[in-house]
Motif scaffolding. Structure first.
Motif, PDB file in Angstrom:
ATOM      1  N   ILE A   1      49.082  34.113  48.725  1.00 51.24           N
ATOM      2  CA  ILE A   1      48.330  34.182  47.463  1.00 51.24           C
ATOM      3  C   ILE A   1      47.273  33.088  47.355  1.00 51.24           C
ATOM      4  N   THR A   2      47.613  31.859  47.685  1.00 53.99           N
ATOM      5  CA  THR A   2      46.632  30.774  47.569  1.00 53.99           C
ATOM      6  C   THR A   2      45.388  31.064  48.406  1.00 53.99           C
TER       7      THR A   2
ATOM      8  N   LEU B   1      43.388  34.045  46.922  1.00 51.79           N
ATOM      9  CA  LEU B   1      42.663  33.694  45.706  1.00 51.79           C
ATOM     10  C   LEU B   1      41.299  33.078  46.021  1.00 51.79           C
TER      11      LEU B   1
ATOM     12  N   LEU C   1      45.823  41.085  44.083  1.00 46.26           N
ATOM     13  CA  LEU C   1      46.523  39.988  43.406  1.00 46.26           C
ATOM     14  C   LEU C   1      47.137  40.436  42.082  1.00 46.26           C
TER      15      LEU C   1
ATOM     16  N   TYR D   1      50.696  41.174  42.048  1.00 44.77           N
ATOM     17  CA  TYR D   1      51.585  40.004  42.143  1.00 44.77           C
ATOM     18  C   TYR D   1      51.279  39.048  40.995  1.00 44.77           C
TER      19      TYR D   1
ATOM     20  N   THR E   1      50.899  34.976  41.063  1.00 47.58           N
ATOM     21  CA  THR E   1      49.513  34.515  41.133  1.00 47.58           C
ATOM     22  C   THR E   1      49.142  33.608  39.959  1.00 47.58           C
TER      23      THR E   1
ATOM     24  N   HIS F   1      48.702  29.810  40.409  1.00 47.59           N
ATOM     25  CA  HIS F   1      47.556  29.482  41.259  1.00 47.59           C
ATOM     26  C   HIS F   1      46.246  29.620  40.498  1.00 47.59           C
TER      27      HIS F   1
ATOM     28  N   CYS G   1      37.874  34.280  38.215  1.00 45.19           N
ATOM     29  CA  CYS G   1      39.313  34.428  37.982  1.00 45.19           C
ATOM     30  C   CYS G   1      39.589  34.980  36.593  1.00 45.19           C
TER      31      CYS G   1
END
Length: 131
Positions: free
Chosen positions: A33-34, A37, A55, A58, A62, A65, A81
């Protein structure tokens, strides 16, 4: 131990990797995930919106993060984001960002104002206020 980085996109046109990630075991994607992102740093990269959709599968994993991004200094990344992850969440998940959204909306940094991240945060707060 398997090198999960092999599943990450190689470039901004690597839709094949995105397809593989969409079919990968959840536990493996969660560990990436990191790195995934980071593809939201520039939404103009062709695979960025597809990564954002991935993402969203999840959400819970997520969120921490994305909170880190919202508390960091990359204002354009914050914008993407908010627009492509936070705004797409159900209200009960958006609420988890309430403190960050209020801070950005009503006490933005100069960079957040310049990139209009504060306006996006205000818009998200308005969306959830009425629900």
């Amino acid at each position: 131990m398997e090198n999960l980085n092999l599943y990450l996109p190689k470039d901004k046109y690597d839709f094949d990797s995105v397809t593989v990630l969409n079919n990968l075991e959840n536990s493996k994607v969660i560990l990436l995930i990191t790195s995934l992102l980071e593809w939201l740093q520039d939404i103009n990269w062709p695979i960025s919106t597809e990564i954002a959709k991935l993402l969203l599968k999840y959400r819970e994993e997520t969120i921490p993060h994305v909170k880190e991004v919202l508390n960091a200094k990359d204002d354009i990344w914050k914008e993407w984001c908010l627009r492509y992850f936070v705004m797409e969440l159900p209200d009960d998940f958006i609420i988890e960002f309430k403190d960050e959204l209020i801070r950005i909306a009503y006490d933005p940094t100069k960079g957040e104002e310049l990139e209009e991240v504060n306006e996006t945060a205000q818009m998200i707060l308005e969306l959830i206020k009425d629900r």
